[in-house]
Design a protein around this motif. Structure first.
Motif, mmCIF file in Angstrom:
data_model
loop_
_atom_site.group_PDB
_atom_site.id
_atom_site.type_symbol
_atom_site.label_atom_id
_atom_site.label_comp_id
_atom_site.label_asym_id
_atom_site.label_seq_id
_atom_site.Cartn_x
_atom_site.Cartn_y
_atom_site.Cartn_z
ATOM 1 N N ARG A 1 0.814 -1.214 0.000
ATOM 2 C CA ARG A 1 0.000 0.000 0.000
ATOM 3 C C ARG A 1 0.847 1.263 0.000
ATOM 4 N N ASP A 2 2.152 1.114 0.138
ATOM 5 C CA ASP A 2 3.071 2.235 0.332
ATOM 6 C C ASP A 2 3.882 2.455 -0.945
ATOM 7 N N ASP A 3 3.609 3.554 -1.661
ATOM 8 C CA ASP A 3 4.305 3.815 -2.922
ATOM 9 C C ASP A 3 5.820 3.810 -2.754
ATOM 10 N N ARG A 4 6.307 4.465 -1.708
ATOM 11 C CA ARG A 4 7.764 4.552 -1.515
ATOM 12 C C ARG A 4 8.378 3.186 -1.215
ATOM 13 N N ALA A 5 7.700 2.391 -0.397
ATOM 14 C CA ALA A 5 8.218 1.061 -0.102
ATOM 15 C C ALA A 5 8.304 0.227 -1.375
ATOM 16 N N VAL A 6 7.283 0.307 -2.211
ATOM 17 C CA VAL A 6 7.293 -0.464 -3.458
ATOM 18 C C VAL A 6 8.379 0.056 -4.393
ATOM 19 N N ALA A 7 8.540 1.369 -4.465
ATOM 20 C CA ALA A 7 9.613 1.922 -5.294
ATOM 21 C C ALA A 7 10.975 1.430 -4.819
ATOM 22 N N ARG A 8 11.134 1.276 -3.508
ATOM 23 C CA ARG A 8 12.415 0.792 -2.969
ATOM 24 C C ARG A 8 12.683 -0.659 -3.382
ATOM 25 N N ILE A 9 11.613 -1.444 -3.571
ATOM 26 C CA ILE A 9 11.810 -2.819 -4.059
ATOM 27 C C ILE A 9 12.488 -2.794 -5.419
ATOM 28 N N PHE A 10 11.971 -1.973 -6.331
ATOM 29 C CA PHE A 10 12.572 -1.882 -7.665
ATOM 30 C C PHE A 10 13.999 -1.361 -7.578
ATOM 31 N N GLU A 11 14.229 -0.382 -6.694
ATOM 32 C CA GLU A 11 15.567 0.180 -6.541
ATOM 33 C C GLU A 11 16.538 -0.873 -6.021
ATOM 34 N N ALA A 12 16.139 -1.608 -4.981
ATOM 35 C CA ALA A 12 17.029 -2.604 -4.384
ATOM 36 C C ALA A 12 17.393 -3.699 -5.380
ATOM 37 N N LYS A 13 16.429 -4.127 -6.181
ATOM 38 C CA LYS A 13 16.662 -5.194 -7.140
ATOM 39 C C LYS A 13 17.380 -4.710 -8.401
ATOM 40 N N GLY A 14 17.398 -3.385 -8.617
ATOM 41 C CA GLY A 14 17.902 -2.874 -9.887
ATOM 42 C C GLY A 14 17.020 -3.319 -11.030
ATOM 43 N N ARG A 15 15.720 -3.419 -10.746
ATOM 44 C CA ARG A 15 14.762 -3.945 -11.724
ATOM 45 C C ARG A 15 14.538 -2.897 -12.812
ATOM 46 N N PRO A 16 14.785 -3.234 -14.083
ATOM 47 C CA PRO A 16 14.779 -2.217 -15.129
ATOM 48 C C PRO A 16 13.403 -1.758 -15.562
ATOM 49 N N VAL B 1 13.652 7.733 -6.265
ATOM 50 C CA VAL B 1 12.695 6.935 -5.488
ATOM 51 C C VAL B 1 11.384 7.694 -5.349
ATOM 52 N N GLU B 2 11.471 9.005 -5.038
ATOM 53 C CA GLU B 2 10.268 9.816 -4.947
ATOM 54 C C GLU B 2 9.543 9.874 -6.289
ATOM 55 N N ALA B 3 10.314 9.993 -7.370
ATOM 56 C CA ALA B 3 9.714 10.056 -8.701
ATOM 57 C C ALA B 3 9.019 8.753 -9.060
ATOM 58 N N ALA B 4 9.647 7.632 -8.754
ATOM 59 C CA ALA B 4 9.029 6.337 -9.050
ATOM 60 C C ALA B 4 7.746 6.166 -8.255
ATOM 61 N N ALA B 5 7.770 6.569 -6.987
ATOM 62 C CA ALA B 5 6.589 6.434 -6.141
ATOM 63 C C ALA B 5 5.434 7.284 -6.652
ATOM 64 N N ALA B 6 5.750 8.425 -7.271
ATOM 65 C CA ALA B 6 4.709 9.354 -7.729
ATOM 66 C C ALA B 6 4.227 9.085 -9.142
#
Length: 318
Positions: A42-57, A270-275
């Protein structure tokens, strides 16, 4: 984040892991298939961090893990087929792609902006304990850098993600060792990924199941170039607002549009991905026939995923 602690799968370790998740952190945990990298769905920032941590393209949809069928029904719509499959194979290594409830409260980064959601009820006791202690839906792809071999032990997680995530709960080796089967039930049943539940077992319940998706009517993302597209036309790499344009900024140098729209005034990816998905909808509602112009976003880290989605939004429509 400097060090990634390993937590024991007892009540104390589970409680600590749940607390980290409630604070928006990422925690790897065992399932019967592979270790998942969990974040609050439910948390945009937490989900964005998943992509960041994995380096998911790319912002591909993520599987949402829930403790039981009742929890699934709070975020997804199940017909008689889906309920029969769920009652037969859950908990277990099966993911269902189902229509998303309008009031589900799931981050659009989880669904990649689609009106469907991938859901699973794991059988692993540690996963079950964490889900119940956390008390909400966990988005959880495999806990490894994108493109690397999926982890089946806590040590595998640390090899790839140490220092990038808040913790890993060590529940030992995963019993199945391959990812869950993914079955699409938004429309005609379709096998989107083979995995821990054999397709023959599903066909015994549902009848013949097609493989793959339909490019003309995709049941999974990334099959069409023009996707995630607002109604208004979109232009990319716009360096300054132009007359007759709704401008969306990024970073302090680009400023903001007349409506104060910016993916991130600070230039934080991260903020941009979440938004991103929220802002695409907001800009489309405000455009009123104007072109939506997006300031350049760096093609690094999460910027690659952001630009991929923006290119799809800007692609010519047939």
């Amino acid at each position: 984040m400097t060090e990634t602690p390993t937590l024991s799968p007892d009540a104390e370790g589970i409680a600590r892991a749940a607390g980290l998740l409630c604070d928006g952190g990422l925690v790897a945990f065992p399932t019967e298939t592979v270790y998942g990298l969990g974040g609050d769905a439910r948390d945009d920032r937490a989900v964005a961090r998943i992509f960041e941590a994995k380096g998911r393209p790319h912002f591909n949809p993520l599987i949402v893990h829930l403790p039981d069928l009742a929890a699934v029904e709070r975020i997804a719509l199940l017909d008689d087929r889906a309920r029969a499959v769920a009652e037969r194979f859950w908990p277990g290594p099966l993911t269902l792609v189902l229509p998303l409830r309008p009031d589900a409260g799931i981050s659009p980064l989880v669904t990649a902006g689609l009106n469907s959601v991938a859901v699973r009820v794991p059988v692993h006791p540690v996963a079950q304990a964490l889900l119940r202690d956390f008390g909400g839906p966990l988005a959880a792809p495999s806990a490894n850098p994108s493109g690397r071999v999926s982890p089946t032990r806590a040590a595998h997680v640390l090899e790839g993600l140490a220092g990038r995530i808040a913790a890993v709960v060590d529940g030992g080796a995963c019993a199945v060792g391959v990812e869950s089967t993914i079955l699409g039930l938004v429309d005609t049943p379709v096998l989107l990924r083979p995995g821990g539940v054999p397709v023959e077992a599903l066909e015994a319940l549902l009848g013949p199941i097609a493989s793959g998706g339909d490019a003309a009517k995709p049941s999974s993302p990334g099959q069409l170039l023009s996707h995630y597209a607002p109604e208004a036309p979109v232009r990319l790499n716009v360096t300054a607002p132009e007359a007759g344009m709704l401008f969306v900024g990024f970073g302090p140098g680009a400023g903001q549009g007349a409506g104060g729209l910016s993916l991130s005034p600070l230039g934080d990816l991260v903020e941009a991905a979440a938004a991103l998905f929220h802002l695409l909808r907001q800009a489309d509602a405000l455009a009123a026939g104007r072109v939506i112009g997006f300031a350049p976003v760096p093609e690094t880290g999460l910027g690659r995923a952001i630009n991929d989605r923006l290119r799809r939004a800007a692609a010519p429509r047939g």
